[in-house]
Design an enzyme around this catalytic site. Structure first.
Site: not given
Ligand code: FDA
Length: 297
Positions: A123-124, A152, A173, A176-177, A277-278
């Site tokens: 992970d980053m 990211q 992977r 966005k970050g 964070r989530r």
């Molecule tokens: P965005 O945040 O714009 O979300 C798009 C839509 O998804 C939102 O409008 C909402 O509907 C829904 N959504 C997103 N998050 C939600 C939540 N928590 N609860 C409910 N609905 C939600 N980051 C990092 O810095 N290092 C890492 O190693 C990883 N690893 C990683 C693994 C995997 C498999 C994923 C999917 C994500 C990560 N991330 C991560 C997190 C990533 O950087 C980012 O913060 C989240 O995926 C949210 O960004 P989205 O691309 O989903 O877009």
């Protein structure tokens, strides 16, 4: 605005309160919980990556205990014949204690994963760890092909990092970050992050890297599908990745449509930082929290 305000005060709420909202994002506290969730996902033709929750470890004992848990995950995946790999955070394996100590811990994990024909994703974390994470990955990627890294899209440096890493035939992977980075090093606007995401993704896919397209953003998923078609990629040359508890309908529909989909399945007792964070990125969070405070029962 209100969301941001609530997010900033989340840490003052009791942990038990946070836990109620966080439950959907984590499999549970034990490895058996993770196995149960992964089995459910596998039955829907969805792959997993299991994460032992924990980060920012500052004693060797804690790092070695985390290493032991990670090894146990790899063995359990094998015993139960699960379709899952492992994700790890380097600060959990001792990156903030000593680079070489962390390197040796990850190497041990990769050796075990190799013997079990499995894969480990690094992970980053926040930008204070980016250089060390990439350096450690580069060093180990020369010896092991079963290791992948995360980049990211919000970091301005990421395109250059992708260019640097691409020479290793990497397994990326792209997300966005999630950490709170300074505007001098990170894009802050949603559209800028998305633009960089697609720019980096195109670079990776055009150079035949295998990419885990990690996002729940409808626009990015639609644009990725278009790019994949344009580049004539086969289904086994990339995958979509999502987090447990986020947009399950979307991930199920992608899997049903024949795309490879992998879900990040965290479990363990160190659930607090991950859960915060989530919650901060859940757009409905404000509503849930306000309702639960003012309209109990
Ligand atoms: P965005 O945040 O714009 O979300 C798009 C839509 O998804 C939102 O409008 C909402 O509907 C829904 N959504 C997103 N998050 C939600 C939540 N928590 N609860 C409910 N609905 C939600 N980051 C990092 O810095 N290092 C890492 O190693 C990883 N690893 C990683 C693994 C995997 C498999 C994923 C999917 C994500 C990560 N991330 C991560 C997190 C990533 O950087 C980012 O913060 C989240 O995926 C949210 O960004 P989205 O691309 O989903 O877009």
């Amino acid at each position: 605005m209100l969301n941001k305000l609530i997010a900033s005060i989340l840490p003052i709420f009791p942990k038990s309160f946070i836990r109620i909202f966080a439950n959907k994002y984590i499999a549970g506290e034990t490895i058996d919980d993770a196995v149960r969730v992964v089995k459910e996902l596998n039955s829907k033709n969805i792959m997993a990556t299991i994460d032992v929750l924990g980060e920012d470890v500052f004693t060797k004992e804690e790092a070695l205990s985390a290493l032991n848990d990670c090894k146990n995950v790899l063995k359990t995946i094998n015993e139960h014949n699960l379709n899952s790999n492992l994700s790890v955070k380097l600060t959990q394996l001792g990156l903030k204690i000593d680079f070489d100590f962390c390197y040796n811990n990850l190497k041990e994990l990769l050796e075990l994963a190799k013997s079990l024909n499995n894969f480990v994703r690094i992970d980053m974390e926040d930008s204070s760890t980016t250089d060390d994470t990439i350096n450690l990955y580069e060093k180990l990627r020369k010896e092991y092909s079963n290791v992948g890294i995360v980049l990211q899209a919000y970091l301005k440096r990421t395109y250059k990092d992708a260019e640097r890493i691409i020479t290793f035939g990497p397994h990326f992977r792209l997300c966005k970050g999630i950490y709170n980075e300074d505007a001098s090093i990170a894009y802050k606007k949603h559209d800028e992050i998305n633009e960089n995401y697609l720019k980096v993704l195109r670079f990776m896919l055009s150079n035949k890297a295998y990419v885990g397209i990690a996002t729940h953003d409808d626009y990015l998923i639609m644009s990725s599908k278009k790019m994949i078609e344009e580049l004539h990629l086969n289904n086994d040359e990339y995958e979509f990745q999502m987090l447990l508890g986020v947009k399950p309908e979307l991930r199920d529909s992608l899997a049903k449509a024949g795309y490879r989909v992998r879900v990040y399945v965290p479990y363990g007792t160190h659930w607090y930082k991950y859960s915060l964070r989530r919650l901060k990125e859940n757009p409905k969070m404000t509503g849930y929290i306000i309702k639960s405070i003012f309209f109990k029962g």
